[in-house]
Design an enzyme around this catalytic site. Structure first.
Site, PDB file in Angstrom:
ATOM      1  N   GLY A 258     -49.553  26.541  -5.131  1.00  0.00           N
ATOM      2  CA  GLY A 258     -48.177  26.997  -4.942  1.00  0.00           C
ATOM      3  C   GLY A 258     -47.286  26.804  -6.148  1.00  0.00           C
ATOM      4  O   GLY A 258     -46.149  27.298  -6.164  1.00  0.00           O
TER       5      GLY A 258
ATOM      6  N   GLY B 198     -47.470  28.041  -9.198  1.00  0.00           N
ATOM      7  CA  GLY B 198     -47.155  29.293  -9.883  1.00  0.00           C
ATOM      8  C   GLY B 198     -46.100  30.104  -9.156  1.00  0.00           C
ATOM      9  O   GLY B 198     -45.226  30.713  -9.774  1.00  0.00           O
ATOM     10  N   ASP B 199     -46.166  30.111  -7.831  1.00  0.00           N
ATOM     11  CA  ASP B 199     -45.153  30.811  -7.033  1.00  0.00           C
ATOM     12  C   ASP B 199     -43.791  30.150  -7.212  1.00  0.00           C
ATOM     13  O   ASP B 199     -42.764  30.833  -7.306  1.00  0.00           O
ATOM     14  CB  ASP B 199     -45.543  30.801  -5.553  1.00  0.00           C
ATOM     15  CG  ASP B 199     -46.926  31.382  -5.316  1.00  0.00           C
ATOM     16  OD1 ASP B 199     -47.333  32.293  -6.059  1.00  0.00           O
ATOM     17  OD2 ASP B 199     -47.598  30.912  -4.374  1.00  0.00           O
TER      18      ASP B 199
END
Length: 350
Positions: A256, A258-259
């Site tokens: 998560g 990178g998001d």
């Protein structure tokens, strides 16, 4: 026009999947206590943006099942507008297990083939009305032929989508052939207004070794952001190139992150922050996720802005600069339809 039309400043388009993980970061065993949650690239970005007070909607499909209802409740509870989500009575909601090895490192195991979201079509694009920004990813591009058509519709200048951001998000298991993935991802990225890509995944896909190599491959993208894990992130615009190093982090779980970075960067762009601050905000939200066992950053807007400023001050004290010599600083114009500090022309609403 669809009956599921959403009016929001930001729209994300893609799959949400339920996750299941052991409470303790150790190998799975019979009788282990488990936790449930909701993730998925575009869903994570939507929740992070909404929690920063940004008017955000999520467009997708979920199954008529408990996992689908969990996804709707989780995103709705985070402040995301979920009125553009269809409920599929035939296909199920995707899921994944986040499993740990003896060293405490996590590995996601996915169960998403044939999911409700993989049956989305280009019709879903008609649910968008008056967005300033629409965000999607290479995961949605890879789920099925119909979701690929949906992403193509967004990238082709959908009149209601505003600027389109595209996170490459290469997932090897979703592609039958890496060469095909490389070609399709490159073509999609060249049609987006903003592109996020990890330096490592770019090397895996395209053989590029540096952020500058990626820019050479995608020279016409208005804004290209290349993330290099614990090293830093580089932003390329027509105004120049900027690098901001990553903060030092004791990583608990990378899923998560990178998001979260994309959400942090986009939130800065929507504020009309300069490219340097956008990168710093990305680092702050990414750090928040890296240091927890959950996919979504939960910081407030005030916390993000304060921590981003602190990070830039620390960087300047340590290195004396963040900007590359090739960057020529420009002041963003302020008119509603003017180019922003990251080089994109788009109608940003207050």
């Amino acid at each position: 026009m669809s009956d599921l039309v959403v009016h929001a400043r930001v729209v994300t388009v893609g799959e949400a999947i339920a996750w299941v993980t052991p409470t303790a970061a150790e190998p799975l065993s019979v009788g282990a206590t488990m936790r449930f949650g909701v993730g998925g690239a575009e869903a994570n970005v939507a929740m992070a943006l909404a929690q920063l007070g940004i008017d955000t909607a999520w467009i997708s499909a979920v199954g008529d099942d408990e996992l689908g209802r969990l996804a709707l409740a989780e995103l709705g509870g985070a402040g995301v507008n979920v009125s553009g989500v269809s409920v599929d009575e035939v296909h199920t909601t995707g899921a994944y297990f986040k499993l740990f090895d003896a060293a405490g490192s996590s590995t996601p195991v996915y169960f998403r083939k044939g999911s409700a979201a993989s049956h989305l079509t280009a019709e879903a694009a008609t649910r968008i009305c008056g967005a300033a920004l629409t965000h999607t990813s290479g995961i949605t591009l890879a789920l099925s032929d119909t979701t690929a058509e949906l992403v193509g519709t967004l990238l082709d200048g959908h009149p209601e989508a505003g600027s389109v951001s595209f996170d490459v998000n290469y997932r090897r298991a979703l592609w039958a052939d890496r060469d095909d993935a490389a070609s399709v991802m490159s073509e999609a990225a060249q049609r987006a207004d903003v592109v996020f890509v990890g330096r490592d995944e770019a090397e895996m896909l395209w053989g590029t070794r540096t952020a500058q190599d990626v820019r050479s491959l995608l020279p016409e993208v208005a804004v290209l952001v290349v993330k290099d894990a614990g090293i830093g992130a580089t932003s390329f615009t027509k105004a120049g190139e900027i690098f901001v190093p990553s903060p030092i982090v004791d990583v608990v779980d990378p899923v998560g992150a990178g998001d979260a970075f994309a959400a942090g960067w986009l939130s800065g762009w929507l504020r009309r922050d300069d490219p340097e601050m956008c990168l710093a905000r990305g680092h702050v939200l990414s750090r928040s996720v890296l240091t927890q066992r959950g996919d979504v950053a939960t910081l407030t807007e005030d916390q993000v802005q304060a921590q981003a400023r602190e990070h830039l001050i620390r960087v300047r004290l340590t290195t004396g600069r963040t900007r590359h010599a090739r960057h020529h600083q420009t002041r963003p114009e302020r008119a509603d339809t003017a180019a922003d500090g990251n080089g994109i022309r788009s109608p940003l609403r207050p």
